[in-house]
Design a protein around this motif. Structure first.
Motif, PDB file in Angstrom:
ATOM      1  N   LEU A   1       0.866  -1.179   0.000  1.00 24.72           N
ATOM      2  CA  LEU A   1       0.000   0.000   0.000  1.00 24.72           C
ATOM      3  C   LEU A   1       0.901   1.227   0.000  1.00 24.72           C
ATOM      4  CD1 LEU A   1      -2.943  -0.785   2.442  1.00 24.72           C
ATOM      5  CD2 LEU A   1      -2.996  -0.674  -0.045  1.00 24.72           C
ATOM      6  N   PRO A   2       0.363   2.386  -0.490  1.00 23.13           N
ATOM      7  CA  PRO A   2       1.225   3.584  -0.581  1.00 23.13           C
ATOM      8  C   PRO A   2       1.674   4.081   0.789  1.00 23.13           C
ATOM      9  CG  PRO A   2      -1.065   4.123  -1.029  1.00 23.13           C
ATOM     10  CD  PRO A   2      -0.973   2.631  -1.021  1.00 23.13           C
ATOM     11  N   THR A   3       2.800   4.758   0.795  1.00 25.84           N
ATOM     12  CA  THR A   3       3.352   5.328   2.012  1.00 25.84           C
ATOM     13  C   THR A   3       2.871   6.761   2.148  1.00 25.84           C
ATOM     14  OG1 THR A   3       5.297   3.969   1.737  1.00 25.84           O
ATOM     15  CG2 THR A   3       5.486   5.842   3.243  1.00 25.84           C
ATOM     16  N   ILE A   4       2.243   7.073   3.258  1.00 24.21           N
ATOM     17  CA  ILE A   4       1.746   8.433   3.493  1.00 24.21           C
ATOM     18  C   ILE A   4       2.680   9.068   4.509  1.00 24.21           C
ATOM     19  CG2 ILE A   4      -0.233   9.843   4.165  1.00 24.21           C
ATOM     20  CD1 ILE A   4      -1.881   7.147   3.752  1.00 24.21           C
ATOM     21  N   GLY A   5       3.486  10.030   4.048  1.00 27.25           N
ATOM     22  CA  GLY A   5       4.447  10.653   4.936  1.00 27.25           C
ATOM     23  C   GLY A   5       5.390   9.584   5.473  1.00 27.25           C
ATOM     24  N   PRO A   6       5.555   9.531   6.816  1.00 27.52           N
ATOM     25  CA  PRO A   6       6.435   8.497   7.345  1.00 27.52           C
ATOM     26  C   PRO A   6       5.724   7.153   7.532  1.00 27.52           C
ATOM     27  CG  PRO A   6       5.723   9.939   9.106  1.00 27.52           C
ATOM     28  CD  PRO A   6       5.050  10.437   7.849  1.00 27.52           C
ATOM     29  N   PHE A   7       4.447   7.110   7.207  1.00 29.72           N
ATOM     30  CA  PHE A   7       3.668   5.910   7.530  1.00 29.72           C
ATOM     31  C   PHE A   7       3.549   5.000   6.321  1.00 29.72           C
ATOM     32  CE2 PHE A   7       1.820   9.382  10.134  1.00 29.72           C
ATOM     33  CZ  PHE A   7       2.384   8.995  11.331  1.00 29.72           C
ATOM     34  N   ASP A   8       4.211   3.877   6.397  1.00 28.62           N
ATOM     35  CA  ASP A   8       4.107   2.864   5.355  1.00 28.62           C
ATOM     36  C   ASP A   8       2.898   1.995   5.673  1.00 28.62           C
ATOM     37  OD1 ASP A   8       4.360   0.999   3.463  1.00 28.62           O
ATOM     38  OD2 ASP A   8       6.240   0.143   4.204  1.00 28.62           O
ATOM     39  N   MET A   9       1.797   2.244   4.920  1.00 31.90           N
ATOM     40  CA  MET A   9       0.536   1.630   5.301  1.00 31.90           C
ATOM     41  C   MET A   9       0.359   0.222   4.752  1.00 31.90           C
ATOM     42  SD  MET A   9      -0.608   3.908   7.218  1.00 31.90           S
ATOM     43  CE  MET A   9      -2.309   3.557   7.540  1.00 31.90           C
ATOM     44  N   SER A  10       1.428  -0.411   4.284  1.00 28.90           N
ATOM     45  CA  SER A  10       1.302  -1.752   3.720  1.00 28.90           C
ATOM     46  C   SER A  10       0.732  -2.728   4.737  1.00 28.90           C
ATOM     47  CB  SER A  10       2.677  -2.264   3.286  1.00 28.90           C
ATOM     48  OG  SER A  10       3.256  -1.356   2.390  1.00 28.90           O
ATOM     49  N   ILE A  11      -0.044  -3.681   4.208  1.00 25.39           N
ATOM     50  CA  ILE A  11      -0.583  -4.722   5.085  1.00 25.39           C
ATOM     51  C   ILE A  11       0.509  -5.758   5.285  1.00 25.39           C
ATOM     52  CG2 ILE A  11      -2.410  -6.400   5.394  1.00 25.39           C
ATOM     53  CD1 ILE A  11      -3.566  -3.691   5.098  1.00 25.39           C
ATOM     54  N   THR A  12       1.071  -5.752   6.486  1.00 21.58           N
ATOM     55  CA  THR A  12       2.090  -6.752   6.803  1.00 21.58           C
ATOM     56  C   THR A  12       1.419  -7.915   7.532  1.00 21.58           C
ATOM     57  OG1 THR A  12       2.545  -5.634   8.864  1.00 21.58           O
ATOM     58  CG2 THR A  12       3.905  -5.025   7.002  1.00 21.58           C
ATOM     59  N   LYS A  13       2.238  -8.899   7.887  1.00 23.96           N
ATOM     60  CA  LYS A  13       1.729 -10.059   8.622  1.00 23.96           C
ATOM     61  C   LYS A  13       1.085  -9.609   9.933  1.00 23.96           C
ATOM     62  CE  LYS A  13       4.635 -13.225  10.305  1.00 23.96           C
ATOM     63  NZ  LYS A  13       5.566 -14.367  10.314  1.00 23.96           N
ATOM     64  N   THR A  14       1.763  -8.672  10.603  1.00 18.67           N
ATOM     65  CA  THR A  14       1.234  -8.190  11.880  1.00 18.67           C
ATOM     66  C   THR A  14      -0.119  -7.522  11.710  1.00 18.67           C
ATOM     67  OG1 THR A  14       3.535  -7.670  12.296  1.00 18.67           O
ATOM     68  CG2 THR A  14       1.958  -7.009  13.948  1.00 18.67           C
ATOM     69  N   VAL A  15      -0.235  -6.698  10.640  1.00 19.69           N
ATOM     70  CA  VAL A  15      -1.506  -6.014  10.397  1.00 19.69           C
ATOM     71  C   VAL A  15      -2.598  -7.045  10.123  1.00 19.69           C
ATOM     72  CG1 VAL A  15      -2.689  -4.372   8.946  1.00 19.69           C
ATOM     73  CG2 VAL A  15      -0.317  -3.983   9.539  1.00 19.69           C
ATOM     74  N   ALA A  16      -2.237  -8.087   9.375  1.00 23.35           N
ATOM     75  CA  ALA A  16      -3.217  -9.142   9.105  1.00 23.35           C
ATOM     76  C   ALA A  16      -3.684  -9.780  10.417  1.00 23.35           C
ATOM     77  CB  ALA A  16      -2.601 -10.195   8.193  1.00 23.35           C
ATOM     78  N   TYR A  17      -2.752 -10.003  11.330  1.00 19.94           N
ATOM     79  CA  TYR A  17      -3.135 -10.580  12.628  1.00 19.94           C
ATOM     80  C   TYR A  17      -4.042  -9.630  13.407  1.00 19.94           C
ATOM     81  CZ  TYR A  17      -0.686 -15.004  12.813  1.00 19.94           C
ATOM     82  OH  TYR A  17      -0.312 -16.286  12.603  1.00 19.94           O
ATOM     83  N   LEU A  18      -3.742  -8.332  13.302  1.00 17.64           N
ATOM     84  CA  LEU A  18      -4.612  -7.355  13.968  1.00 17.64           C
ATOM     85  C   LEU A  18      -6.020  -7.426  13.393  1.00 17.64           C
ATOM     86  CD1 LEU A  18      -2.342  -4.211  14.244  1.00 17.64           C
ATOM     87  CD2 LEU A  18      -3.250  -5.543  16.109  1.00 17.64           C
ATOM     88  N   PHE A  19      -6.074  -7.531  12.043  1.00 17.59           N
ATOM     89  CA  PHE A  19      -7.386  -7.624  11.399  1.00 17.59           C
ATOM     90  C   PHE A  19      -8.127  -8.867  11.880  1.00 17.59           C
ATOM     91  CE2 PHE A  19      -6.156  -5.079   7.368  1.00 17.59           C
ATOM     92  CZ  PHE A  19      -6.205  -3.918   8.132  1.00 17.59           C
ATOM     93  N   ILE A  20      -7.388  -9.958  11.981  1.00 15.09           N
ATOM     94  CA  ILE A  20      -8.041 -11.202  12.430  1.00 15.09           C
ATOM     95  C   ILE A  20      -8.575 -11.029  13.850  1.00 15.09           C
ATOM     96  CG2 ILE A  20      -7.669 -13.632  12.950  1.00 15.09           C
ATOM     97  CD1 ILE A  20      -5.527 -13.572  10.731  1.00 15.09           C
ATOM     98  N   ALA A  21      -7.777 -10.363  14.683  1.00 13.30           N
ATOM     99  CA  ALA A  21      -8.225 -10.144  16.070  1.00 13.30           C
ATOM    100  C   ALA A  21      -9.520  -9.343  16.085  1.00 13.30           C
ATOM    101  CB  ALA A  21      -7.139  -9.417  16.867  1.00 13.30           C
ATOM    102  N   VAL A  22      -9.543  -8.259  15.291  1.00 15.85           N
ATOM    103  CA  VAL A  22     -10.760  -7.444  15.246  1.00 15.85           C
ATOM    104  C   VAL A  22     -11.918  -8.255  14.677  1.00 15.85           C
ATOM    105  CG1 VAL A  22     -11.811  -5.430  14.211  1.00 15.85           C
ATOM    106  CG2 VAL A  22      -9.553  -5.270  15.173  1.00 15.85           C
ATOM    107  N   ALA A  23     -11.621  -9.070  13.656  1.00 13.22           N
ATOM    108  CA  ALA A  23     -12.682  -9.879  13.059  1.00 13.22           C
ATOM    109  C   ALA A  23     -13.252 -10.842  14.095  1.00 13.22           C
ATOM    110  CB  ALA A  23     -12.136 -10.651  11.861  1.00 13.22           C
TER     111      ALA A  23
END
Lengths: 284, 169, 80
Positions: free
Chosen positions: A45-67
């Motif tokens: 995913l595009p980088t906004i300023g210093p924030f690289d918004m790519s979906i990493t493995k960790t982000v996927a786990y966060l999504f699963i937790a929320v799901a």
């Protein structure tokens, strides 16, 4: 020779183990425990300023937790009955643990105001920790592997930062900014000592942030590393005997990690409650 | 795991905010409501039970009090009737005694009277008989003067008092 | 021994020593604390819930010390 079959089974087991020991181990596999915790981009995913918004493995786990939280919430909210079934009773027990065991037991005032935050922290961390104990296909070549969102310092630091911010927000809102900051040092102390104590208190506030995040992070990393080492022991030692013998041990470790996952969520939430409660009632 | 990853921190914040929002709005609220409802229901039924119990206790007390009162009253009535009966009995006894005494008295008087009458009769008869007998005996030998003297002597010798007493007895 | 190997040796040695030595204190502390908590629960079973909650808070705080050592070890191995 009361039970000859016992001896026969015992001899068979010993023979099996000897066979395992003298059998040549499989092909040497490279196994790096730390590799399990690497940053691995799944969707760019595009980088906004210093924030690289790519979906990493960790982000996927966060999504699963929320799901998981969303699914449980939907199930609970849909099937609420005055006479609870087993599932609803379990959910109510968890809810009451969060309400009475965590918030009710350590906070004096502001229980109703701060319960939603602390309860959400508890359930979010608990969901993340427990999902970390499910083998999900996020490993190398989509092999099932263990990973937890909370085994990443950025995640736990962000959660601790939320608690940090809310602690001081609660303190300032309840006591007023000046009075809140003034109460960090004891009123009766001599001037220089008072400033020193105040300074130490500021440092301790920052250290709370670090200890809160590092405790959860390090617990999860250590637990997963030990699990990975135990599961991979056969590969490391190149021996079937070690592999078979250590599977029992790894089951025990796994159970202990279940306990740790729960306890760490509990401690994270209860310490958040302690900090926020301390900021609300500054009686020291 | 240790490297700084600002994007991950933002993702954490977003997911955590979603979790807080969902749990707050859709999980904690309804759960609290259902628990409160159940607690209220239990409270209500306990209140009703308490009320019923109090009512039952009150009724029991009332019945006990009524029973005690009734028992006291009946005892009172019994006591009173007993006293009345005693009184009546005593009165009747006294009456009867008096009556019998009067009757006895009357009988005594009658006897006395009869005795006296009988004595008087006997006295007359004896005098007559004596006179007759004396006449028969003395008609030949005695003068009229002797005759009168003998009659008087015989009459004096007769113990009239003793005869009276014997007649009375 | 060249400088690279010496650095590697130092990192690994330091990581192991940090974890091992850092676990001593919290281990002793946790043992004492949980022992005391059990003692007090045995003495006064009616406050078991309170004691347990506070014990877990204490465990969390004490355990953090060992975990700092763990993090130092991680930093030595992977970052330094």
């Amino acid at each position: 020779m009361k039970h000859p079959w016992r001896w026969i089974i015992g001899l068979l087991v010993i023979g099996f183990l000897i066979g395992l020991a003298i059998l040549p181990g499989g092909e040497k596999l490279e196994f790096e425990v730390a590799g399990e915790f690497d940053r691995e981009v799944l969707i760019e995913l595009p980088t906004i300023g210093p924030f690289d918004m790519s979906i990493t493995k960790t982000v996927a786990y966060l999504f699963i937790a929320v799901a998981v939280i969303v699914v449980f919430t939907i199930i609970v909210a849909r099937s609420l009955k005055l006479k609870p079934g087993r599932f609803q009773y379990a959910m109510e027990a968890m809810y009451e643990l969060a309400r009475d065991g965590i918030v009710g037991s350590v906070m004096k005032s502001g229980k109703a105001t701060w319960f939603p935050y602390i309860g959400a922290v508890f359930f979010f961390v608990l969901a993340s920790n427990l999902i970390g104990l499910l083998p999900l296909p996020f490993g190398e070549h989509h092999q099932p592997s263990f990973y937890a969102a909370t085994a990443n310092l950025n995640v736990t630091l962000m959660l601790a930062l939320c608690t940090f911010v809310f602690t001081h927000y609660a303190g300032v809102r309840k006591n007023g900014a000046f009075r809140y900051v003034k109460a960090w040092a004891p009123a009766g102390a001599p001037p220089v000592l008072k400033q020193m104590i105040w300074f130490i208190h500021v440092i301790s506030e920052i250290f709370r942030l670090i200890s809160l995040s590092v405790r959860l992070f390090a617990n999860m990393v250590a637990g997963h590393a030990i699990l990975a080492v135990f599961f991979a022991m056969a590969l490391i030692f190149q021996s079937y005997l070690v592999g078979v013998a250590l599977q029992g041990a790894s089951v025990l470790i796994y159970m202990f990690e279940l306990f740790v996952a729960f306890i760490q969520a509990f401690i994270f939430a209860i310490l958040s409650a302690v900090y926020i409660g301390g900021a609300l009632d500054q009686d020291h | 795991m240790l490297n700084i990853d600002p994007g991950l921190m933002i993702w954490t914040l977003i997911t955590f905010a979603i979790a807080v929002f969902i749990l707050w709005k859709y999980a904690f609220g309804p759960l609290q409501k259902i628990i409160d409802q159940r607690r209220d229901g239990i409270q209500e039924s306990m209140d009703i039970a308490e009320e019923t119990r109090a009512e039952a206790l009150r009724l029991l007390e009332e019945y006990k009090a009524t029973l005690a009162k009734v028992r006291g009253e009946s005892e009172d009535i019994l006591e009173r009737s007993r006293t009345t009966a005693e009184h009546a009995k005593a009165e009747i006894m006294a009456d009867a005694k008096a009556q019998s005494a009067r009757v006895l008295e009357k009988a005594h008087e009658q006897i006395e009277r009869d005795t006296r009458a009988a004595l008087r009769d006997i006295k007359g008869e004896i005098a007559e008989l004596t006179a007759l007998a004396t006449e028969k005996v003395a008609a030949s030998s005695l003068s009229a003067a002797d005759q009168q003297r003998l009659i008087d002597e015989a009459l004096a010798g007769l113990d009239i008092e003793r005869l009276g007493a014997e007649g009375k007895a | 021994m060249d400088a690279e190997a010496a650095k590697e040796l130092g990192k690994l040695l330091g990581a192991g020593l940090s974890m091992g030595l850092g676990a001593i204190g919290p281990g002793v502390g946790l043992g004492i604390m949980i022992g005391k908590a059990l003692e007090s629960i045995a003495r006064q079973p009616e406050v078991a819930g309170d004691v347990r909650t506070n014990m877990f808070i204490g465990i969390g705080v004490t355990e953090a010390v060992a975990l700092y050592a763990f993090v130092v070890a991680l930093i030595l191995i992977f970052v330094a």
